[in-house]
Design a protein around this motif. Structure first.
Motif, PDB file in Angstrom:
ATOM      1  N   ILE A  26       0.854  -1.197   0.000  1.00 12.39           N
ATOM      2  CA  ILE A  26       0.000   0.000   0.000  1.00 12.39           C
ATOM      3  C   ILE A  26       0.883   1.237   0.000  1.00 12.39           C
ATOM      4  N   LYS A  27       0.605   2.136  -0.942  1.00 16.23           N
ATOM      5  CA  LYS A  27       1.397   3.356  -1.092  1.00 16.23           C
ATOM      6  C   LYS A  27       0.537   4.551  -0.691  1.00 16.23           C
ATOM      7  N   CYS A  28       1.131   5.453   0.082  1.00 11.78           N
ATOM      8  CA  CYS A  28       0.416   6.658   0.509  1.00 11.78           C
ATOM      9  C   CYS A  28       1.190   7.899   0.092  1.00 11.78           C
ATOM     10  N   THR A  29       0.494   9.017   0.077  1.00 11.62           N
ATOM     11  CA  THR A  29       1.126  10.293  -0.217  1.00 11.62           C
ATOM     12  C   THR A  29       0.635  11.315   0.791  1.00 11.62           C
ATOM     13  N   ASN A  30       1.469  12.320   1.084  1.00 13.85           N
ATOM     14  CA  ASN A  30       1.107  13.365   2.041  1.00 13.85           C
ATOM     15  C   ASN A  30       0.534  14.566   1.309  1.00 13.85           C
ATOM     16  N   ASP A  31      -0.512  15.143   1.874  1.00 14.04           N
ATOM     17  CA  ASP A  31      -1.144  16.305   1.269  1.00 14.04           C
ATOM     18  C   ASP A  31      -1.564  17.262   2.376  1.00 14.04           C
ATOM     19  N   GLY A  32      -0.728  18.242   2.649  1.00 12.51           N
ATOM     20  CA  GLY A  32      -1.054  19.255   3.655  1.00 12.51           C
ATOM     21  C   GLY A  32      -1.338  18.682   5.029  1.00 12.51           C
ATOM     22  N   GLY A  33      -0.553  17.709   5.440  1.00  8.18           N
ATOM     23  CA  GLY A  33      -0.743  17.104   6.751  1.00  8.18           C
ATOM     24  C   GLY A  33      -1.658  15.897   6.734  1.00  8.18           C
ATOM     25  N   ARG A  34      -2.313  15.651   5.613  1.00 10.12           N
ATOM     26  CA  ARG A  34      -3.161  14.464   5.487  1.00 10.12           C
ATOM     27  C   ARG A  34      -2.369  13.338   4.834  1.00 10.12           C
ATOM     28  N   THR A  35      -2.633  12.113   5.241  1.00 10.42           N
ATOM     29  CA  THR A  35      -2.042  10.946   4.600  1.00 10.42           C
ATOM     30  C   THR A  35      -3.111  10.290   3.742  1.00 10.42           C
ATOM     31  N   LEU A  36      -2.865  10.259   2.441  1.00  7.38           N
ATOM     32  CA  LEU A  36      -3.840   9.737   1.487  1.00  7.38           C
ATOM     33  C   LEU A  36      -3.363   8.399   0.925  1.00  7.38           C
ATOM     34  N   ILE A  37      -4.269   7.434   0.855  1.00 11.62           N
ATOM     35  CA  ILE A  37      -3.940   6.193   0.161  1.00 11.62           C
ATOM     36  C   ILE A  37      -3.936   6.488  -1.331  1.00 11.62           C
ATOM     37  N   ASN A  38      -2.790   6.282  -1.943  1.00 14.34           N
ATOM     38  CA  ASN A  38      -2.561   6.705  -3.313  1.00 14.34           C
ATOM     39  C   ASN A  38      -2.604   5.540  -4.298  1.00 14.34           C
ATOM     40  N   GLU A  39      -1.965   4.412  -3.920  1.00 11.46           N
ATOM     41  CA  GLU A  39      -1.895   3.268  -4.820  1.00 11.46           C
ATOM     42  C   GLU A  39      -1.858   1.966  -4.032  1.00 11.46           C
ATOM     43  N   ILE A  40      -2.187   0.889  -4.728  1.00  9.15           N
ATOM     44  CA  ILE A  40      -1.935  -0.458  -4.212  1.00  9.15           C
ATOM     45  C   ILE A  40      -1.191  -1.230  -5.283  1.00  9.15           C
ATOM     46  N   TRP A  41      -0.175  -1.999  -4.870  1.00  4.70           N
ATOM     47  CA  TRP A  41       0.648  -2.774  -5.791  1.00  4.70           C
ATOM     48  C   TRP A  41       0.444  -4.246  -5.490  1.00  4.70           C
TER      49      TRP A  41
END
Length: 338
Positions: free
Chosen positions: A285-300
């Protein structure tokens, strides 16, 4: 500026060698909405000016021979009407019916003889609203955030199918084409040979199709897949596997939890429920940060075995090695800039 309709008469680029700014005559016709910078180096854009698709702007020149920015005039732009736009944003024309630049015609790909169809692959799927938080200027993200891609909030989207191990890419691809493989130039890459049915399905399942992501994925990864059916088989297999995921408890988990936090353990459990106990351990599971939020971005998804139109996804996953979870918790981002 004035609205135009492009004709099909194509000419070659006729710039002469130069080390610096080169004056050009004619017009720049935007093919998408792109930033029009006051400074291309600092990427400053007073007024947040964007080009409008299918609008012709007076062109002043290009930053250098073979350069990557055109200078155009944007009427009513604040601070300065002379703006810089990426050459990948549109085309230079001499008049309303004559195009002076065109994608490369030399395919630059030499088929690799003796290649065996890849049986060690990663299926990479994206949650498009999270991707678009980070890259809102891309065409597919402008479409999504304008409400024109509602299906991307109901399903995971295709990023790619990557033959493994890492670094197994650009098979038989010339150096000139590899050097061209940059996001702003994807439209210049050789087009994958896919039929209309595959192209239509891919446009819906891969929003990045609007930015020629499918050109890039084929050149970098698909050329190493070695399916007998070439690009069409590569993308048909990708579409098939993606459909299995979206039609399962995994797709339901994402759709039913938009705007909520979801743990990596929940995602892995959904795979176990849908495709068999142990498949979740093959999901990164890949996540990305967006202004203090952690967003689930991708699954491999790790896969082992030949992919066919009747493959059992669970069997493909269980045959692969287990992988780390990666991101342990994140938000399923809703559509629109938050």
């Amino acid at each position: 500026m004035r609205q135009v309709v492009l004709a099909s008469v194509v000419l070659g680029l006729t710039l002469t060698p130069a080390a610096a700014f080169k004056k050009l005559e004619g017009y720049f016709i935007a093919e998408q909405a792109c930033e029009a910078y006051q400074s291309k180096n600092r990427q400053t854009n007073p007024g947040n000016v964007l080009t409008s698709p299918r609008i012709a702007y007076d062109i002043k020149g290009i930053n250098k021979q073979g350069g990557d920015y055109f200078q155009i005039q944007v009427d009513d732009a604040p601070v300065t009407q002379l703006r810089w736009v990426s050459t990948s944003c549109g085309v230079h024309v001499m008049d309303a019916g004559t195009v002076t630049v065109d994608p490369v015609v030399d395919p630059g790909i030499t088929p690799v003889t003796g290649g065996q169809e890849s049986t060690d692959n990663l299926l990479t799927l994206s949650w498009q609203p999270a991707f678009c938080e980070i890259r809102p200027g891309k065409q597919e993200c402008q479409d999504l955030n304008s409400g024109n891609l509602p299906h991307t909030t109901r399903q995971l989207s295709i990023h790619g199918l990557w033959p493994q191990p890492k670094g197994n890419d650009y098979c038989g691809v010339s150096a000139s084409v590899r050097n061209l493989d940059k996001p702003g130039n994807w439209h210049l890459l050789p087009a994958p040979e896919i039929d209309t049915e595959t192209a239509d399905a891919l446009a819906a399942a891969m929003p990045g199709f609007a930015s020629f992501l499918h050109y890039h994925e084929w050149i970098k990864h698909g050329t190493c897949y070695f399916g007998d059916g070439g690009a069409d088989e590569y993308y048909d297999d990708t579409l098939y596997l993606t459909g299995l995921v979206n039609d399962s408890a995994v797709g339901d988990l994402f759709f039913n939890n938009v705007g909520r936090q979801v743990s990596g353990a929940q995602i892995r459990a959904a795979f176990d429920d849908a495709f068999g106990v142990g498949t979740g351990a093959r999901v990164l599971i890949k996540c990305t940060n967006d202004g203090g939020r952690t967003l689930i971005n991708e699954i491999w998804l790790s896969l082992k075995g030949q992919i066919t139109p009747t493959s059992d996804l669970g069997e493909l996953m269980l045959a692969a090695n287990e992988t780390g979870m990666g991101c342990t918790d994140g938000l399923i981002d809703p559509t629109g800039l938050q």
